[in-house]
Design a protein around this motif. Structure first.
Motif, mmCIF file in Angstrom:
data_model
loop_
_atom_site.group_PDB
_atom_site.id
_atom_site.type_symbol
_atom_site.label_atom_id
_atom_site.label_comp_id
_atom_site.label_asym_id
_atom_site.label_seq_id
_atom_site.Cartn_x
_atom_site.Cartn_y
_atom_site.Cartn_z
ATOM 1 N N GLU A 1 -45.260 -34.773 13.962
ATOM 2 C CA GLU A 1 -44.909 -33.672 13.243
ATOM 3 C C GLU A 1 -44.269 -33.257 12.657
ATOM 4 O O GLU A 1 -44.069 -32.663 11.048
ATOM 5 C CB GLU A 1 -44.932 -32.986 14.898
ATOM 6 N N ALA A 2 -42.896 -33.518 12.375
ATOM 7 C CA ALA A 2 -41.862 -34.005 11.346
ATOM 8 C C ALA A 2 -42.810 -34.794 10.147
ATOM 9 O O ALA A 2 -42.235 -33.984 9.160
ATOM 10 C CB ALA A 2 -40.695 -34.256 10.926
ATOM 11 N N ALA B 1 -44.851 -32.433 7.862
ATOM 12 C CA ALA B 1 -44.305 -30.739 7.613
ATOM 13 C C ALA B 1 -43.247 -31.480 6.299
ATOM 14 O O ALA B 1 -43.576 -31.444 4.952
ATOM 15 C CB ALA B 1 -43.476 -30.537 8.884
ATOM 16 N N ASP C 1 -42.286 -29.210 3.520
ATOM 17 C CA ASP C 1 -41.703 -28.000 4.304
ATOM 18 C C ASP C 1 -40.610 -29.161 5.170
ATOM 19 O O ASP C 1 -39.914 -29.918 4.692
ATOM 20 C CB ASP C 1 -42.642 -27.618 5.871
ATOM 21 N N CYS D 1 -38.798 -30.831 7.539
ATOM 22 C CA CYS D 1 -39.391 -32.088 8.486
ATOM 23 C C CYS D 1 -38.171 -31.444 9.280
ATOM 24 O O CYS D 1 -38.544 -31.791 10.996
ATOM 25 C CB CYS D 1 -39.194 -33.286 8.183
ATOM 26 N N ALA E 1 -39.153 -28.862 12.034
ATOM 27 C CA ALA E 1 -40.748 -28.346 12.517
ATOM 28 C C ALA E 1 -40.355 -29.821 13.980
ATOM 29 O O ALA E 1 -41.277 -29.784 14.571
ATOM 30 C CB ALA E 1 -41.645 -29.490 11.689
ATOM 31 N N ARG F 1 -39.123 -28.061 16.751
ATOM 32 C CA ARG F 1 -39.950 -27.151 17.240
ATOM 33 C C ARG F 1 -40.789 -27.501 18.572
ATOM 34 O O ARG F 1 -41.158 -26.517 18.813
ATOM 35 C CB ARG F 1 -40.339 -26.561 15.970
ATOM 36 N N HIS F 2 -40.627 -28.781 18.016
ATOM 37 C CA HIS F 2 -41.758 -29.289 18.584
ATOM 38 C C HIS F 2 -41.265 -30.314 20.124
ATOM 39 O O HIS F 2 -41.425 -30.664 21.076
ATOM 40 C CB HIS F 2 -42.441 -30.077 18.651
#
Length: 122
Positions: free
Chosen positions: A49-50, A53, A58, A60, A63, A66-67
């Motif tokens: 996900e990072a 992002a 975005d 990272c 991100a 966040r997960h």
């Protein structure tokens, strides 16, 4: 009164009481192995996900965190880099001792990369 030497009443209870610590230690070790595997899964997902992002510009680090759930995110350290047409993310998570949030036995690292989409637009 006669003494019964062949009477083994209660023997099963004594043997079970002797085995309880071994059973509990085995369960604790199996649970610890589950936590190690789960830490690898969480670190890999957070790194993916990072990297995604970072590929679109975005944040990272945000991100990745966040997960991760609360106790797992407290010991996580994400880092990102871009170059060579790739956005790369590395996430390190501490493996907890039996309960998430309790210490860290050792760090688990996961690395992921994605095509740098911002670099393609230029």
């Amino acid at each position: 009164m006669a003494v019964l030497r062949d009477d083994d009443g209660g023997q099963v209870a004594v043997e079970f009481a002797g085995m309880v610590p071994l059973i509990l230690i085995t369960l604790a070790l199996l649970w610890q192995l589950v936590l190690v595997g789960y830490a690898y899964i969480l670190a890999g997902n957070a790194a993916d996900e990072a990297a995604r992002a970072a590929a679109v510009g975005d944040d990272c680090g945000e991100a990745a965190l966040r997960h991760l759930d609360g106790a797992w995110a407290s010991g996580a350290t994400p880092s990102c880099s871009r170059g060579g047409g790739l956005a790369t993310a590395t996430v390190s998570i501490d493996v907890p001792l039996l309960v998430p949030g309790l210490g860290g036995l050792f760090p688990v690292k996961a690395k992921a990369a994605a095509v740098d989409e911002e670099g393609l637009e230029k």
